[in-house]
Design a protein around this motif. Structure first.
Motif, PDB file in Angstrom:
ATOM      1  N   ARG A  55      13.626  10.174   8.163  1.00  0.00           N
ATOM      2  CA  ARG A  55      14.105   8.950   8.895  1.00  0.00           C
ATOM      3  C   ARG A  55      13.374   8.057   8.622  1.00  0.00           C
ATOM      4  O   ARG A  55      13.411   6.831   8.993  1.00  0.00           O
ATOM      5  N   TYR A  56      11.812   8.202   9.443  1.00  0.00           N
ATOM      6  CA  TYR A  56      10.534   7.895   9.058  1.00  0.00           C
ATOM      7  C   TYR A  56      10.632   6.633   7.756  1.00  0.00           C
ATOM      8  O   TYR A  56      10.493   5.421   7.406  1.00  0.00           O
ATOM      9  N   ALA A  57      11.346   6.874   6.560  1.00  0.00           N
ATOM     10  CA  ALA A  57      11.347   6.928   5.527  1.00  0.00           C
ATOM     11  C   ALA A  57      11.937   6.039   4.981  1.00  0.00           C
ATOM     12  O   ALA A  57      11.770   4.964   4.620  1.00  0.00           O
ATOM     13  N   ASN A  58      13.219   6.003   5.260  1.00  0.00           N
ATOM     14  CA  ASN A  58      14.481   5.221   6.041  1.00  0.00           C
ATOM     15  C   ASN A  58      14.130   3.923   6.145  1.00  0.00           C
ATOM     16  O   ASN A  58      14.112   2.544   6.151  1.00  0.00           O
ATOM     17  N   TYR A  59      12.975   5.028   7.746  1.00  0.00           N
ATOM     18  CA  TYR A  59      13.464   2.349   8.118  1.00  0.00           C
ATOM     19  C   TYR A  59      11.588   1.902   7.530  1.00  0.00           C
ATOM     20  O   TYR A  59      11.881   1.128   7.530  1.00  0.00           O
ATOM     21  N   LEU A  60      10.807   3.239   6.545  1.00  0.00           N
ATOM     22  CA  LEU A  60       9.411   1.764   6.053  1.00  0.00           C
ATOM     23  C   LEU A  60      10.801   1.305   4.803  1.00  0.00           C
ATOM     24  O   LEU A  60      10.157   0.018   4.492  1.00  0.00           O
ATOM     25  N   THR A  61      11.566   2.001   3.934  1.00  0.00           N
ATOM     26  CA  THR A  61      12.117   0.876   3.143  1.00  0.00           C
ATOM     27  C   THR A  61      13.271  -0.338   3.373  1.00  0.00           C
ATOM     28  O   THR A  61      12.789  -1.211   2.717  1.00  0.00           O
ATOM     29  N   ARG A  62      13.588  -0.256   5.202  1.00  0.00           N
ATOM     30  CA  ARG A  62      14.186  -1.270   5.688  1.00  0.00           C
ATOM     31  C   ARG A  62      12.484  -2.440   5.840  1.00  0.00           C
ATOM     32  O   ARG A  62      13.055  -3.532   5.346  1.00  0.00           O
ATOM     33  N   LYS A  63      11.759  -1.940   6.293  1.00  0.00           N
ATOM     34  CA  LYS A  63      10.691  -2.870   7.539  1.00  0.00           C
ATOM     35  C   LYS A  63       9.592  -2.978   5.548  1.00  0.00           C
ATOM     36  O   LYS A  63       9.352  -4.306   5.923  1.00  0.00           O
ATOM     37  N   THR A 118       0.871  -1.726  -0.021  1.00  0.00           N
ATOM     38  CA  THR A 118      -0.202   0.291   0.065  1.00  0.00           C
ATOM     39  C   THR A 118       1.088   0.933  -0.287  1.00  0.00           C
ATOM     40  O   THR A 118       0.983   2.314  -0.729  1.00  0.00           O
ATOM     41  N   ILE A 119       1.853   1.156   0.904  1.00  0.00           N
ATOM     42  CA  ILE A 119       2.707   2.506   0.772  1.00  0.00           C
ATOM     43  C   ILE A 119       4.200   3.171   0.118  1.00  0.00           C
ATOM     44  O   ILE A 119       5.204   3.553   0.236  1.00  0.00           O
ATOM     45  N   GLN A 120       4.383   1.273  -0.663  1.00  0.00           N
ATOM     46  CA  GLN A 120       5.150   1.636  -1.713  1.00  0.00           C
ATOM     47  C   GLN A 120       6.240   2.813  -3.000  1.00  0.00           C
ATOM     48  O   GLN A 120       7.366   2.784  -3.020  1.00  0.00           O
ATOM     49  N   HIS A 121       4.695   2.961  -2.969  1.00  0.00           N
ATOM     50  CA  HIS A 121       4.907   4.178  -3.503  1.00  0.00           C
ATOM     51  C   HIS A 121       4.763   5.323  -3.272  1.00  0.00           C
ATOM     52  O   HIS A 121       6.207   5.631  -4.057  1.00  0.00           O
ATOM     53  N   ARG A 122       5.341   5.063  -2.405  1.00  0.00           N
ATOM     54  CA  ARG A 122       5.933   6.508  -1.759  1.00  0.00           C
ATOM     55  C   ARG A 122       7.648   6.522  -1.195  1.00  0.00           C
ATOM     56  O   ARG A 122       7.613   7.395  -0.802  1.00  0.00           O
ATOM     57  N   LEU A 123       7.910   5.085  -1.125  1.00  0.00           N
ATOM     58  CA  LEU A 123       8.992   5.104  -0.131  1.00  0.00           C
ATOM     59  C   LEU A 123      10.093   5.685  -1.541  1.00  0.00           C
ATOM     60  O   LEU A 123      11.282   5.447  -1.173  1.00  0.00           O
ATOM     61  N   TYR A 124       9.912   5.281  -2.835  1.00  0.00           N
ATOM     62  CA  TYR A 124      11.226   4.818  -3.841  1.00  0.00           C
ATOM     63  C   TYR A 124      10.831   5.937  -4.843  1.00  0.00           C
ATOM     64  O   TYR A 124      12.252   6.391  -5.385  1.00  0.00           O
ATOM     65  N   ASP A 125      10.052   5.937  -6.219  1.00  0.00           N
ATOM     66  CA  ASP A 125      10.396   7.244  -6.933  1.00  0.00           C
ATOM     67  C   ASP A 125       9.096   7.804  -7.317  1.00  0.00           C
ATOM     68  O   ASP A 125       8.091   6.773  -7.895  1.00  0.00           O
ATOM     69  N   TYR A 126       8.904   8.445  -5.600  1.00  0.00           N
ATOM     70  CA  TYR A 126       7.045   8.790  -5.436  1.00  0.00           C
ATOM     71  C   TYR A 126       6.922  10.000  -7.461  1.00  0.00           C
ATOM     72  O   TYR A 126       7.621  10.519  -7.552  1.00  0.00           O
ATOM     73  N   GLU A 127       6.097   9.257  -7.960  1.00  0.00           N
ATOM     74  CA  GLU A 127       5.214   9.759  -8.918  1.00  0.00           C
ATOM     75  C   GLU A 127       6.552  10.586  -9.733  1.00  0.00           C
ATOM     76  O   GLU A 127       6.538  11.529 -10.246  1.00  0.00           O
ATOM     77  N   GLY A 128       7.432   9.790 -10.028  1.00  0.00           N
ATOM     78  CA  GLY A 128       8.561  10.242 -11.440  1.00  0.00           C
ATOM     79  C   GLY A 128       9.935  11.316 -10.468  1.00  0.00           C
ATOM     80  O   GLY A 128      11.048  11.458 -11.213  1.00  0.00           O
ATOM     81  N   THR A 129       9.766  11.792  -9.371  1.00  0.00           N
ATOM     82  CA  THR A 129      10.768  11.947  -8.516  1.00  0.00           C
ATOM     83  C   THR A 129      12.201  11.961  -8.374  1.00  0.00           C
ATOM     84  O   THR A 129      12.952  12.543  -8.455  1.00  0.00           O
ATOM     85  N   GLY A 130      12.541  10.831  -8.036  1.00  0.00           N
ATOM     86  CA  GLY A 130      13.384   9.543  -7.993  1.00  0.00           C
ATOM     87  C   GLY A 130      13.370   9.208  -6.500  1.00  0.00           C
ATOM     88  O   GLY A 130      14.699   9.022  -6.088  1.00  0.00           O
ATOM     89  N   LYS A 131      12.939   9.957  -6.104  1.00  0.00           N
ATOM     90  CA  LYS A 131      13.152  10.191  -4.444  1.00  0.00           C
ATOM     91  C   LYS A 131      12.083   9.878  -3.529  1.00  0.00           C
ATOM     92  O   LYS A 131      10.522   9.490  -4.241  1.00  0.00           O
ATOM     93  N   PRO A 132      12.008   9.863  -2.268  1.00  0.00           N
ATOM     94  CA  PRO A 132      10.776   9.110  -1.657  1.00  0.00           C
ATOM     95  C   PRO A 132       8.995  10.221  -2.220  1.00  0.00           C
ATOM     96  O   PRO A 132       9.734  11.929  -1.703  1.00  0.00           O
ATOM     97  N   ASP A 133       7.752  10.660  -1.017  1.00  0.00           N
ATOM     98  CA  ASP A 133       7.271  11.626  -1.363  1.00  0.00           C
ATOM     99  C   ASP A 133       7.457  12.293   0.012  1.00  0.00           C
ATOM    100  O   ASP A 133       7.583  12.523   0.913  1.00  0.00           O
ATOM    101  N   SER A 134       8.097  13.486  -0.947  1.00  0.00           N
ATOM    102  CA  SER A 134       8.209  14.618   0.791  1.00  0.00           C
ATOM    103  C   SER A 134       7.778  14.867   1.554  1.00  0.00           C
ATOM    104  O   SER A 134       7.759  15.958   2.434  1.00  0.00           O
ATOM    105  N   LEU A 135       6.376  14.049   0.966  1.00  0.00           N
ATOM    106  CA  LEU A 135       5.660  14.804   2.376  1.00  0.00           C
ATOM    107  C   LEU A 135       5.928  13.872   4.187  1.00  0.00           C
ATOM    108  O   LEU A 135       4.889  13.675   5.027  1.00  0.00           O
TER     109      LEU A 135
END
Length: 252
Positions: free
Chosen positions: A147-155, A126-143
């Motif tokens: 640190r939370y994004a890093n944790y979720l990427t590992r999790k 459900t949330i993977q789209h927020r973690l890697y290449d959000y809407e083609g930015t090549g980065k996690p979701d800016s919102l």
């Protein structure tokens, strides 16, 4: 769940929908139904049992109690695609507000009922789209907090894994969910956007800064309104199921 349609177990039912993937506890409702039938046969619908069980589970987790208007009938139709009409964490706030308004609920109800995400979990998919290449930015979701994004990427390396909707105090029905939104730690983007939108952020702040009792009282009030959403056609043509997983094969 207003007419217990989510409980029906057959090929192509809401229960088999991808949107229902993380739902659990069906066997608990079945056990309750069996006990109720012993005491009050052919009287209490599965829809009422589901609503009462949701309330009582909330109380057990430290949440509020609210009165329930009993008397719902069980629906006879359950279609998998209809489960997809429920918000899926990809909508914007305008869509959410309009969806709630269509059910007789307002923006305050939206924020209060979203607070149910203080407990429970969702699939990492459900949330993977927020973690890697959000809407083609090549980065996690800016919102999303870095640190939370890093944790979720590992999790969430695997989409089939699960993650707590509110990781600071999982299992406790408190206002930590709203405090997390202030820190850009809303797991679902639809959660975080409640804090980013001027129509809903004042309610988020009010819930976060006030004691848990304020959230509890508003949640109970909004759940009471939510529980009054009924489909007249179902109520007229519905039934009291003998088994929550199946439509009656005979008339009561």
């Amino acid at each position: 769940g207003c007419d217990g349609s989510i409980l029906l177990s057959h090929v192509g039912s809401e229960r088999t929908s991808k949107a229902s993937k993380t739902l659990r506890g069906f066997e608990v409702v079945d056990d309750i139904k069996k006990e109720v039938e012993k005491k009050c046969p052919k009287t209490v619908s599965c829809a009422d049992i589901l609503t009462a069980a949701s309330r009582d589970a909330t109380v057990i987790q430290g949440g509020p109690y609210w009165s329930i208007p009993y008397g719902r009938k069980d629906g006879k139709v359950s279609i998998d695609k209809e489960a997809e009409s429920v918000p899926t964490a990809h909508e914007n706030v305008t869509s959410l507000i309009e969806f709630y308004q269509s059910k007789g609920l307002n923006a305050l109800d939206l924020v209060a009922l979203s607070g149910a995400h203080t407990i429970g979990r969702t699939s990492c998919e459900t949330i993977q789209h927020r973690l890697y290449d959000y809407e083609g930015t090549g980065k996690p979701d800016s919102l999303l907090d870095e640190r939370y994004a890093n944790y979720l990427t590992r999790k969430c390396r695997w989409g089939s894994d699960y993650v707590e909707l509110e990781g600071m105090s999982p299992g406790k029905f408190n206002n930590q969910y709203y405090k997390n939104l202030q820190k850009k730690m809303g797991l679902l983007r639809t959660d975080q956007m409640l804090y980013a939108d001027s129509r809903t952020s004042p309610f988020v702040n009010a819930m976060a800064y006030a004691p848990d009792s304020v959230f509890h009282n508003q949640f109970a009030a909004s759940m009471t309104k939510f529980g009054n959403i009924l489909d007249p056609e179902v109520q007229e043509g519905g039934e009291v199921r003998a088994d929550c997983g199946y439509v009656n094969s005979y008339d009561y």
